[in-house]
Design an enzyme around this catalytic site. Structure first.
Site, PDB file in Angstrom:
ATOM      1  N   SER A 244      -7.435 -15.914  36.273  1.00 48.07           N
ATOM      2  CA  SER A 244      -7.522 -14.579  35.691  1.00 48.07           C
ATOM      3  C   SER A 244      -6.655 -13.600  36.487  1.00 48.07           C
ATOM      4  CB  SER A 244      -8.992 -14.155  35.627  1.00 48.07           C
ATOM      5  OG  SER A 244      -9.162 -13.048  34.783  1.00 48.07           O
ATOM      6  N   ASP A 476      -8.833 -17.882  24.617  1.00 49.70           N
ATOM      7  CA  ASP A 476      -9.222 -17.029  25.743  1.00 49.70           C
ATOM      8  C   ASP A 476      -9.342 -15.572  25.295  1.00 49.70           C
ATOM      9  OD1 ASP A 476      -9.296 -15.547  28.220  1.00 49.70           O
ATOM     10  OD2 ASP A 476      -8.467 -17.324  29.211  1.00 49.70           O
ATOM     11  N   HIS A 506     -12.953 -18.158  28.841  1.00 53.01           N
ATOM     12  CA  HIS A 506     -11.910 -17.598  29.704  1.00 53.01           C
ATOM     13  C   HIS A 506     -11.489 -18.621  30.744  1.00 53.01           C
ATOM     14  CE1 HIS A 506      -9.488 -14.887  31.911  1.00 53.01           C
ATOM     15  NE2 HIS A 506     -10.392 -14.492  32.794  1.00 53.01           N
TER      16      HIS A 506
END
Length: 545
Positions: A244, A476, A506
């Protein structure tokens, strides 16, 4: 509605350097044209850098995570008896002034289970946010990385401004709790004014409590810290797994230190071409797509919310509006309003394993029972519960939210106004009537910030770096799939190598998908990249679950 942060699934789950030689006139330069870590060039700066590079961290048994890191128990030994060790590393507060004030960075590690001949080095993790404590997160996820530990020491850290690394704090006794502020003002007057006032007063509180640190918590400074860690850990190359926001941090590191990049994997890739408004709009579309996927799954399960995905999406949009008008009471004297519903849905879309619980919660809310969704929102950390003390401090909470705001505003030069939001609001609503409005208004969070931001978007070009494996997930919500291809192009030809995961949630590695794990492990452990165009397919949730 709080902003949907590009924080990794790993962080959600945990809630339930510069060369070693002396500085010389021919020291290597980074991609900004500066000697690595040396912008002053004075004798005192050179000596300070040499002293920093000569550090040998004093590793010791880890204590329990501090409240500012999220709290909890001290990490126990791994199944083979390997203990978790913690240390601090001294780094310049300002890398442009290395002989000036310093700060301590908190580190955690578990030594490799392999032999000295098998050991490659250290594998550094950043799990996202920005704002998540790596020291608190890594031990709870060790089982996921046990195969990687056969050749690496597993290492993580609290980035500057986070947790025990000079953690930013923004408490103020005069501030209302964020839950008391309507994050989606719809009256064009008092509610909007209250949101603007809250953001500006929060900025002032951050300056009051952490003003000396705020100018130095940006991602570029954190990337320089990582190169110092590389040297302190004794590695010629930085081997890295970023998730991320950690992909942005990894990309910036590659830009600054391409010759020091080792085997690096970026999972759940941030789009480096977007400014804050563009990123928020992309997230609105990403969450909408993910929710439509959930709704289609729910319909196949025979849930009571509707006959098909479109019916279910429409019902939930209507339910959110109804709860804004008339919240549902919960037994703990709380309530489920529209913001809380969106927060619960947002959190549940980070991982497909949460979908069954989301289905139960939405069905219950549709039947006037808000308990499950309320509890789900709190458990997934997407809807704060307050917790401040009488003096306005939040000693029982992590500083994740404060650090998120501080790092985001230090990085982004964008400062949006109410007029900016209103001009783009139709685009956000078109992208997602459920998630769009909250994400649009979240772009005001840096209004009144006392420190100017660095740039519209990060610089990640890294010509000459070795291959960096980018894992993009087609479903995602927080870092939409297109970001991986754009990161690959910005990194440069033959640097960014893409792996596609056709899945939900995610990120990809922490989903447990066998294909993704095998591909990532092959690169990190053996240096073998997946073939161009490789696609990994998700294993679906069992029917009826």
């Amino acid at each position: 509605m709080p902003p949907a942060r590009a924080i990794s699934t790993a962080v959600l789950l945990s809630t339930a350097t510069l060369l070693a030689s002396s500085l010389t006139a021919c020291a290597p330069t980074d991609r900004d044209g500066d000697r690595q870590g040396d912008t002053g060039g004075t004798t005192s700066d050179a000596q300070a850098l040499n002293d920093l590079r000569a550090q040998s961290p004093h590793w010791r048994d880890c204590p329990a995570p501090a409240p500012i890191q999220g709290g909890g128990e001290a990490p126990g030994a791994l199944p083979d008896g390997t203990p978790w060790q913690c240390a601090t590393l001294r780094t310049p507060l300002d890398w442009k002034n290395p002989s000036g004030e310093t700060m301590d960075l908190a580190l955690v590690r578990a030594r490799t289970s392999g032999t000295p001949d098998d050991r490659i080095g250290s594998l550094l993790f950043n799990f996202g946010g920005p704002g998540g404590s790596g020291v608190a997160t890594l031990p709870g996820l060790a089982a996921d990385y046990e195969k990687l530990r056969t050749r690496y020491d597993l290492v993580s850290f609290d980035p500057r401004g986070v947790g025990n690394s000079g953690g930013v704090r923004c408490p103020d006794a005069g501030l209302p709790d964020e839950d008391e502020i309507d994050g989606i003002p719809d009256d064009g007057g008092d509610e909007t004014d209250a949101l603007v006032r809250f953001n500006r007063e929060t900025a002032a509180a951050c300056e009051k409590n952490s003003g000396d640190t705020l100018p130095y918590v940006g991602t570029t400074q954190a990337a320089r810290d990582m190169d110092l860690m590389r040297q302190a850990l004794g590695d010629e190359k930085l081997h890295y797994l970023g998730i991320s926001y950690g992909t942005e941090l990894g990309g910036v590191y590659a830009h600054l230190f391409p010759e020091h990049v080792g085997r690096a994997v970026l999972d759940g890739v941030v789009d480096p071409t977007q400014d804050t408004m563009e990123e928020a709009l992309a997230q609105a579309g990403g969450f909408q797509l993910a929710f439509e996927h959930f709704a289609a799954w729910c319909a196949r399960q025979g849930c009571t919310l509707g006959e098909d995905a479109e019916d279910i999406v429409d019902l939930v949009v209507g339910l959110e509006a109804a709860l804004d008008d008339t919240p549902l009471s919960t037994p703990d004297d709380g309530e489920l309003d529209g913001d809380a519903l969106v927060a619960a849905v947002t959190g549940a879309l980070y991982r497909q394993d949460y979908w069954p619980a989301l289905r139960v919660g939405l069905e219950a809310a549709d039947d006037d029972d808000g308990d499950v969704l309320h509890d789900l929102a709190e458990a997934l950390g997407q809807h704060g519960t307050g917790g401040g003390t009488d003096d306005g401090t939040t000693d029982e909470e992590s500083n994740e939210d404060d650090a998120f705001r501080a790092i985001t505003c230090a990085d982004s030069s964008s400062r949006y106004t109410v007029a900016d939001v209103l001009s783009r609001l139709p685009d956000f609503i078109e992208a997602s009537p459920l998630f769009g409005p909250g994400l649009a208004w979240s772009t005001l969070s840096c209004d009144g910030w006392p420190v100017p931001g660095a740039a519209r978007h990060p610089e990640v070009s890294a010509p000459g770096a070795p291959p960096v494996l980018l894992v993009g997930n087609t479903g995602d919500p927080a870092t939409p799939y297109e970001g991986a291809a754009r990161m690959a192009r910005r990194l440069g030809e033959k640097v960014g190598v893409e792996l596609t995961y056709e899945g939900e949630g995610h990120g990809a590695y922490d989903s447990g998908n066998t294909c993704v794990r095998n591909a990532v492990d092959a690169y990190l452990l053996n240096g073998t990249l997946p073939k161009p165009g490789t696609v990994c397919e998700a294993e679906p949730l069992p029917e009826g679950k």
